[in-house]
Design a protein around this motif. Sequence first.
Motif, short mmCIF file in Angstrom:
data_model
loop_
_atom_site.label_atom_id
_atom_site.label_comp_id
_atom_site.label_asym_id
_atom_site.label_seq_id
_atom_site.Cartn_x
_atom_site.Cartn_y
_atom_site.Cartn_z
N MET A 93 81.34 22.23 37.92
CA MET A 93 82.02 23.45 38.65
C MET A 93 80.82 24.66 38.05
SD MET A 93 85.83 23.40 38.43
CE MET A 93 85.97 22.88 36.49
N ASP A 94 81.02 25.84 38.70
CA ASP A 94 80.35 26.95 38.36
C ASP A 94 81.51 28.01 38.35
OD1 ASP A 94 80.84 27.53 41.13
OD2 ASP A 94 79.31 29.05 41.23
N ASP A 101 75.60 31.55 48.32
CA ASP A 101 74.28 31.32 47.75
C ASP A 101 74.42 30.04 46.51
OD1 ASP A 101 76.17 32.86 46.09
OD2 ASP A 101 74.34 33.24 44.65
N VAL A 102 75.51 29.98 45.95
CA VAL A 102 75.71 28.89 44.90
C VAL A 102 75.63 27.53 45.88
CG1 VAL A 102 77.32 27.69 43.32
CG2 VAL A 102 77.02 30.20 43.29
N VAL A 118 82.11 21.15 42.65
CA VAL A 118 83.31 22.02 43.03
C VAL A 118 82.95 23.44 42.82
CG1 VAL A 118 85.65 22.32 43.27
CG2 VAL A 118 84.88 20.03 43.04
N PRO A 119 82.58 24.26 43.85
CA PRO A 119 82.05 25.79 43.73
C PRO A 119 83.64 26.25 43.18
CG PRO A 119 81.32 24.92 45.51
CD PRO A 119 82.16 23.99 45.14
N ALA A 120 83.50 27.12 42.21
CA ALA A 120 84.70 27.72 41.52
C ALA A 120 84.65 29.10 41.32
CB ALA A 120 85.16 27.05 40.42
N HIS A 121 85.42 30.09 41.64
CA HIS A 121 85.25 31.42 41.19
C HIS A 121 86.50 32.10 40.66
CE1 HIS A 121 85.16 36.07 42.39
NE2 HIS A 121 84.86 35.87 41.26
N ILE A 145 89.10 30.66 43.04
CA ILE A 145 89.15 30.35 44.09
C ILE A 145 88.15 29.20 44.30
CG2 ILE A 145 88.33 31.08 46.74
CD1 ILE A 145 90.65 32.83 45.13
N LEU A 146 88.35 27.98 45.01
CA LEU A 146 87.57 26.99 45.10
C LEU A 146 87.02 27.00 46.55
CD1 LEU A 146 89.56 24.27 43.14
CD2 LEU A 146 87.83 25.81 42.29
#
Lengths: 291, 291
Positions: A93-94, A101-102, A118-121, A145-146
Amino acid sequence: MFEQLGLVGCGLMGGSFALALKRAGLVKKVVGFSPSQATTSRALHMGVIDQVATSASHAASGSDLVLVAVPVSVTQLSFQAIAQELSNNCLVMDVGSTKSDVLLAANAALGDKLAQFVPAHPIAGKEVSGVEHADPDLYTACQVILTPTDRTNATLLKQATAVWQALGCKVRQMTAADHDAAFAAVSHLPHLLAFAFMQSIASQQQSAAFLELAGPGFRDFTRIAAGDPKVWRAIFLANATEVLAQSQNFRSSLEALERAVLEGDSAAIETLVSQANQLRSQWTLNGSSSK
Amino acid sequence: MFEQLGLVGCGLMGGSFALALKRAGLVKKVVGFSPSQATTSRALHMGVIDQVATSASHAASGSDLVLVAVPVSVTQLSFQAIAQELSNNCLVMDVGSTKSDVLLAANAALGDKLAQFVPAHPIAGKEVSGVEHADPDLYTACQVILTPTDRTNATLLKQATAVWQALGCKVRQMTAADHDAAFAAVSHLPHLLAFAFMQSIASQQQSAAFLELAGPGFRDFTRIAAGDPKVWRAIFLANATEVLAQSQNFRSSLEALERAVLEGDSAAIETLVSQANQLRSQWTLNGSSSK
């Protein structure tokens, strides 16, 4: 329960994640990498990490969870560094504030491991950075937010959701594009405006005298102008199109208000201000009672 | 010690002043007027006032201290109403956020009592209004700006200074023009921008979806957008020239930042954001350690 968290980047966001995960009893061991030795020493001393990794790939090696928590500008390099070392079931994850962009960086760098990302914010932060400010409560009660794609591994997506929920977060899914459009409006633009506002004060000869008179309204309005310049430079560049569109929209609203003031149009001012007031008065953070 | 405070306007500002004065043991009796009977009833019930006045002039009659705490738009009418009833040693103050317009109103309405008027702006407030929110601590530790002229009675000016200091305020003097220029920069413009920002969110179809994602930065940045529309309409109109000049200056700063983002000029973005960050990071409220 994870056997090993590989932390790529031991700053505020990564350090806080490690501390929260440890406190929740969700990880046995944390191996952390930072290009700054002072940072990893401090992280080790604080108990944020249990072992210093000599590289990003070293941190990923043998981990079943990897968190990439680095400035947006080095995300792709970090992905490249870890790609070869990722075991097949490792969740990656990030924590970045921009997601399109990710995803591009992950596409370019992760190869056949892309499905594991799994992109994470997590919508959390402080106006300070560095592992010294790491806080196991940073993510408590925040939204995460994923932004998975149709290529994201469904099992790992469930696991990602469960981890953040176990830390007390409310998890939502949306596309990266929707995410970036929304955050341009409610986060990136406010930062752009707060920076521009402080700039406009700085540009005036009387700025010091003005600032002595500033009160609590100024304090709250400008708090986000203390955000990290490198972090925000990266966000503005990564989400430039959406940010500029929101800024254009804002300028239309500002011009309407200015015109009403210039023309002494009392009714128009009150209408515009009332609409703003109503929308803000009804809003609450995460639907809570906090204003 | 005052014998009688005549309160013209029993809202948040006036009510809080009365409560603070009472708690400090600085007044024997408070007589209050509001055009709304519900307001004076509540003020009486809360112990903000001891007696309801049937008019502004009734509140002023027999008082040795009069506080005019009304919307800017009715300041001149209030002065007219009290002018005949003011005893020769009575100190008159207001609490308005703009000062040049208040001085004009006083000039026009107070006649030979003009010297007794000491224009005052306590830098305090809440995003709520009404006597129900009156708070004896509203003014504690805040700054109060007095904007006397060469016609102001020196003894009453000293008395005004002493009253606010007794309530725990830091008192400063400046000209009305300097006051209005400074507050356009550090208070009126931030409000204009916060209102315009909420307007720009309101104007978008996805505003509800966007707002669900807003976090703590948004909360702080927009808190002042919940300010009272009638109060802020009056302030923008009263200080229009200075507010519009500040807004113009802000737009230059915003355009420079937008241009840097559009051109992908990483160095320029970082320079501009760093200047903003530094100025904000060094600033503290009233020179305190609170950020």
